[in-house]
Design a protein around this motif. Structure first.
Motif, PDB file in Angstrom:
ATOM      1  N   SER A  49      35.558  17.102  32.843  1.00  0.00           N
ATOM      2  CA  SER A  49      34.537  16.134  33.221  1.00  0.00           C
ATOM      3  C   SER A  49      35.085  15.220  34.302  1.00  0.00           C
ATOM      4  N   GLY A  50      34.259  14.318  34.762  1.00  0.00           N
ATOM      5  CA  GLY A  50      34.686  13.423  35.826  1.00  0.00           C
ATOM      6  C   GLY A  50      35.887  12.583  35.472  1.00  0.00           C
ATOM      7  N   ASP A  51      36.029  12.260  34.187  1.00  0.00           N
ATOM      8  CA  ASP A  51      37.198  11.474  33.758  1.00  0.00           C
ATOM      9  C   ASP A  51      38.357  12.363  33.302  1.00  0.00           C
ATOM     10  N   LYS A  52      38.286  13.634  33.670  1.00  0.00           N
ATOM     11  CA  LYS A  52      39.347  14.619  33.416  1.00  0.00           C
ATOM     12  C   LYS A  52      39.414  15.103  31.976  1.00  0.00           C
ATOM     13  N   ASN A  53      38.495  14.616  31.111  1.00  0.00           N
ATOM     14  CA  ASN A  53      38.476  15.131  29.746  1.00  0.00           C
ATOM     15  C   ASN A  53      38.041  16.603  29.751  1.00  0.00           C
ATOM     16  N   LEU A  54      38.557  17.352  28.770  1.00  0.00           N
ATOM     17  CA  LEU A  54      38.123  18.741  28.619  1.00  0.00           C
ATOM     18  C   LEU A  54      36.768  18.783  27.943  1.00  0.00           C
ATOM     19  N   LEU A  55      35.838  19.531  28.521  1.00  0.00           N
ATOM     20  CA  LEU A  55      34.531  19.760  27.918  1.00  0.00           C
ATOM     21  C   LEU A  55      34.397  21.240  27.597  1.00  0.00           C
ATOM     22  N   VAL A  56      34.091  21.549  26.344  1.00  0.00           N
ATOM     23  CA  VAL A  56      33.990  22.937  25.892  1.00  0.00           C
ATOM     24  C   VAL A  56      32.540  23.253  25.549  1.00  0.00           C
ATOM     25  N   THR A  57      31.995  24.248  26.227  1.00  0.00           N
ATOM     26  CA  THR A  57      30.651  24.739  25.928  1.00  0.00           C
ATOM     27  C   THR A  57      30.782  26.036  25.139  1.00  0.00           C
ATOM     28  N   LEU A  58      30.026  26.144  24.052  1.00  0.00           N
ATOM     29  CA  LEU A  58      30.056  27.331  23.207  1.00  0.00           C
ATOM     30  C   LEU A  58      28.676  27.977  23.211  1.00  0.00           C
ATOM     31  N   ASN A  59      28.638  29.286  23.318  1.00  0.00           N
ATOM     32  CA  ASN A  59      27.380  30.007  23.131  1.00  0.00           C
ATOM     33  C   ASN A  59      27.675  31.338  22.481  1.00  0.00           C
ATOM     34  N   THR A  60      26.631  32.069  22.142  1.00  0.00           N
ATOM     35  CA  THR A  60      26.797  33.354  21.453  1.00  0.00           C
ATOM     36  C   THR A  60      25.954  34.419  22.128  1.00  0.00           C
ATOM     37  N   GLU A  61      26.390  35.667  21.974  1.00  0.00           N
ATOM     38  CA  GLU A  61      25.605  36.788  22.484  1.00  0.00           C
ATOM     39  C   GLU A  61      24.315  36.965  21.698  1.00  0.00           C
ATOM     40  N   ILE A  62      24.379  36.670  20.403  1.00  0.00           N
ATOM     41  CA  ILE A  62      23.225  36.826  19.524  1.00  0.00           C
ATOM     42  C   ILE A  62      22.589  35.452  19.323  1.00  0.00           C
ATOM     43  N   GLU A  63      21.320  35.339  19.604  1.00  0.00           N
ATOM     44  CA  GLU A  63      20.623  34.083  19.379  1.00  0.00           C
ATOM     45  C   GLU A  63      20.368  33.876  17.889  1.00  0.00           C
ATOM     46  N   GLY A  64      20.185  32.629  17.521  1.00  0.00           N
ATOM     47  CA  GLY A  64      19.861  32.316  16.134  1.00  0.00           C
ATOM     48  C   GLY A  64      21.063  32.079  15.255  1.00  0.00           C
ATOM     49  N   LEU A  65      22.269  32.052  15.825  1.00  0.00           N
ATOM     50  CA  LEU A  65      23.478  31.768  15.052  1.00  0.00           C
ATOM     51  C   LEU A  65      23.852  30.295  15.209  1.00  0.00           C
ATOM     52  N   ASP A  66      24.435  29.737  14.158  1.00  0.00           N
ATOM     53  CA  ASP A  66      24.963  28.372  14.193  1.00  0.00           C
ATOM     54  C   ASP A  66      26.476  28.434  14.327  1.00  0.00           C
ATOM     55  N   ILE A  67      27.036  27.497  15.089  1.00  0.00           N
ATOM     56  CA  ILE A  67      28.484  27.413  15.281  1.00  0.00           C
ATOM     57  C   ILE A  67      28.987  26.125  14.656  1.00  0.00           C
ATOM     58  N   TYR A  68      30.005  26.249  13.820  1.00  0.00           N
ATOM     59  CA  TYR A  68      30.652  25.083  13.210  1.00  0.00           C
ATOM     60  C   TYR A  68      32.081  24.999  13.721  1.00  0.00           C
ATOM     61  N   TYR A  69      32.611  23.768  13.802  1.00  0.00           N
ATOM     62  CA  TYR A  69      33.905  23.612  14.458  1.00  0.00           C
ATOM     63  C   TYR A  69      34.733  22.503  13.817  1.00  0.00           C
ATOM     64  N   SER A  70      36.034  22.538  14.130  1.00  0.00           N
ATOM     65  CA  SER A  70      36.933  21.444  13.745  1.00  0.00           C
ATOM     66  C   SER A  70      38.016  21.299  14.802  1.00  0.00           C
TER      67      SER A  70
END
Length: 652
Positions: free
Chosen positions: A576-597
């Motif tokens: 990002s503009g302030d040099k922070n890492l931005l992570v975008t997640l997507n899936t090949e199959i629609e309708g799935l939920d992604i959980y993270y830690s």
């Protein structure tokens, strides 16, 4: 065949999913709702007319064929498959009107022009099943579709009890888009037994493949007996066993045992050809020359241009090429047959004559890829050859070799096929081309009126990783299922008559056993099968995925290993503009939920759900993600190091 940038791990993902006619994506849930899960045939048939009701298999199954000798393969195949899973009696009858007839296999008396030589019509009513075709191959492919209409338990290798063997009523008309529907199996980098090759063929035919491209020679081994050249298998078939990352192994020591490998006798080859023929599969042999020939040279050093070849050994996976400048590579050892050496052409005459006698298929693949030229450039015999023949460049030297080789192949009544690099050397128009480097080379070959088989690495190289590099053994690049499904074997701007068909290629540098073979092939080979069999206009990603998930259940029943990488999230990272890492997640199959830690714990559906790009906490070391459908986990737990995210995002 190797990817020309082995140190750059490309991620070949896709942003172009199949569209509905109005240009909007369907959701997978919507696709699943309009797909009758009872009818989930891969590859997608030309037409399916779903009827009401079901046919239930009786405990005594009778099969009638109007021309029993011509369809014996299909009758036997169907008997074995039904009897194994159901435990029922499955016999044959010679009386068409027998009251107990269950399944009819009928060859037409008058040709059905629509379905051609490999098509079929399949009719299931509440009272009977009828498969009709012009030729025995069509009956066989109709049988494959019929088996896919049965419950998934039909794939079991053991009897399954307490199940109703119901088949949905439908009328299906089907025929292939292309005649060449192939799978290439590299049995050189790691040797696979005769029974394992049969297993590979059995899995192919379930999805209507009809061509096994058999890669039989390379730097790591010579896998076929050639009478008159015993050292090819005595020496050339064996190397030192290594495990780990192929291409970076420690060079073998002189005292290490060279006992890893194997080969097929000519009797083995005949047995495999007969086995494949019973399943309507042709086998095309490949002997890869002039490059990729270290196993032959280690056996017979006189075939080389290089005096030091007397010290060469069959490669065990150590580094022998410098790929820093791309292809052709810089050879560290000379793995090429010498185009200026007449002994080479005597040798190839013997090899080709025996291949031609063994293999009924009309094409013989003679390689031609990735031949390094640096040893040729400083060889006096090559210099003399260039002067004598008026050759200006090293590709022209290889072109001279290929033209002489094609004359040998033609002499024995066969057509020569080669990888697309040979186009650079003024080859004959009669040389058939197998495209691998990029679709553009296949187009170029077809536009210059060569016969072409399309197998571009960017779409059909099944040795590539199936998901993110953090989740798979690192191999050149990543090739996701959705990208494979984009494979179009007939490129725009070419006359389709020059496109023989397409195929998937499985190189086995990092594949050590048949279970890993299965894992790398399925489900990506579903996508290739649909590209070469089904009408182009019927391809639909969401519909395909819904059917693929039904076939996962079938593979489970068959004890066939496969990858579920299609459920894994796709990582995209930027700063990002302030040099922070931005992570975008997507899936090949629609309708799935992604959980993270980010706290090093294992996320589940009670953890934060991904909704927007993630800002990586300043001291986090790991991002863990998993996908769910509703309450059920479907993807693998992936652990992404923040250090890796930083690398992908580039410099701060």
């Amino acid at each position: 065949m190797k990817f020309i940038l082995p140190f750059v791990f490309l991620t070949l993902t896709t942003s172009a999913f199949a569209q509905t006619k109005d240009g909007e994506r369907e959701s997978v849930n919507a696709a699943a709702s309009h797909l009758n899960t009872e009818i989930a045939i891969i590859p997608e048939p030309v037409s399916i007319d779903k009827k009401g009701g079901h046919f239930t298999l009786p405990e005594n199954v009778l099969i009638y064929a109007n021309k029993p000798l011509e369809v014996k393969q299909s009758t036997t195949f169907l008997q074995e498959r039904i009897a194994t899973a159901t435990g029922y009696y499955v016999g044959t009858t010679t009386v068409s009107a027998h009251n107990g007839t269950t399944i009819k296999l009928l060859l037409t008396e008058k040709t059905d022009a629509l379905i051609g030589s490999e098509g079929y019509r399949l009719s299931v009513t509440p009272y009977q099943i009828i498969i009709t075709a012009n030729q025995p191959a069509g009956i066989f492919y109709g049988v494959q579709s019929l088996l896919q209409l049965l419950p998934k338990e039909i794939e079991s290798k053991e009897t399954v009890k307490d199940i109703s063997w119901k088949i949905p009523c439908a009328d299906i008309t089907d025929y292939p888009r292309l005649k060449w529907r192939g799978m290439m199996f590299d049995v050189v980098r790691h040797f696979f037994t005769k029974d394992e090759v049969k297993q590979f063929i059995d899995n192919m035919v379930r999805y209507k493949y009809n061509l096994l491209h058999f890669h039989l020679t390379d730097d790591e081994g010579w896998r076929i007996e050639i009478k008159g050249y015993p050292k090819l298998t005595e020496v050339g078939a064996w190397n030192v066993k290594r495990t780990g990352s192929f291409g970076a192994f420690i060079p073998p020591k002189p005292d290490e045992a060279r006992d890893y490998g194997g080969f097929y006798t000519q009797e083995d080859i005949k047995e495999l050809i007969a086995y494949a023929k019973e399943r309507f599969v042709d086998i095309m042999p490949e002997v890869d020359v002039p490059g990729h020939s270290l196993a032959a040279i280690a056996s017979y050093p006189e075939l080389s241009c290089t005096p030091d070849a007397v010290n060469y050994k069959v490669r065990s996976g150590e580094r022998i090429m410098d790929w820093s400048r791309g292809a052709p590579p810089i050879a560290l050892v000379d793995n090429t047959l010498c185009p200026a050496n007449e002994k080479v052409y005597v040798f190839l005459d013997t090899v080709v004559s025996q291949l031609a006698q063994l293999f009924p298929f009309q094409y013989i693949h003679m390689g031609g890829d990735e031949a390094p030229h640096n040893f040729w450039e400083k060889n006096p015999a090559i210099t003399d050859l260039m002067k004598r023949e008026g050759l200006k460049t090293m590709p022209e030297v290889q072109g001279y070799f290929e033209r002489r080789l094609e004359k040998i192949v033609n002499k024995y009544g066969k057509k020569m096929m080669a990888w697309d690099e040979v186009l650079e050397g003024k080859i004959e128009q009669s040389t058939a081309i197998m495209n691998w480097r990029s679709t553009k080379y296949g187009k170029q070959a077809a536009q210059t009126k060569h016969e072409v088989v399309m197998s571009p690495a960017e779409f059909v190289y099944l040795d590539y990783m199936q998901g993110d590099a953090i989740s798979e053994p690192k191999v050149y690049a990543s090739l996701r299922l959705s990208k494979v499904y984009e494979f179009e074997p007939v490129p725009e701007g070419v006359d389709p008559k020059y496109i023989l068909g397409g195929q998937g290629n499985l190189w086995t540098e990092q594949i050590y056993n048949i279970r890993q073979v299965e894992y790398m092939v399925w489900p990506r080979a579903f996508a290739i099968a649909e590209s070469v069999w089904s009408p182009k206009e019927k391809k639909n990603w969401n519909n395909f995925i819904a059917r693929t998930e039904q076939h996962f259940k079938r593979l489970d029943e068959a004890d066939t290993k496969y990858s579920k990488a299609v459920y894994d999230p796709i990582f995209n990272v930027r700063r990002s503009g302030d040099k922070n890492l931005l992570v975008t997640l997507n899936t090949e199959i629609e309708g799935l939920d992604i959980y993270y830690s980010f706290d090093n714990s294992e996320p589940d559906r009670f953890y934060p759900k991904y909704k927007e790009p993630l800002v990586v906490p300043i001291d986090a070391s790991l991002l863990k993600v998993i996908t769910y459908r509703g309450k059920e986990p479907v993807g693998r737990m992936l652990t992404m190091p923040v250090d890796e995210l930083n690398k992908r995002a580039g410099k701060k």
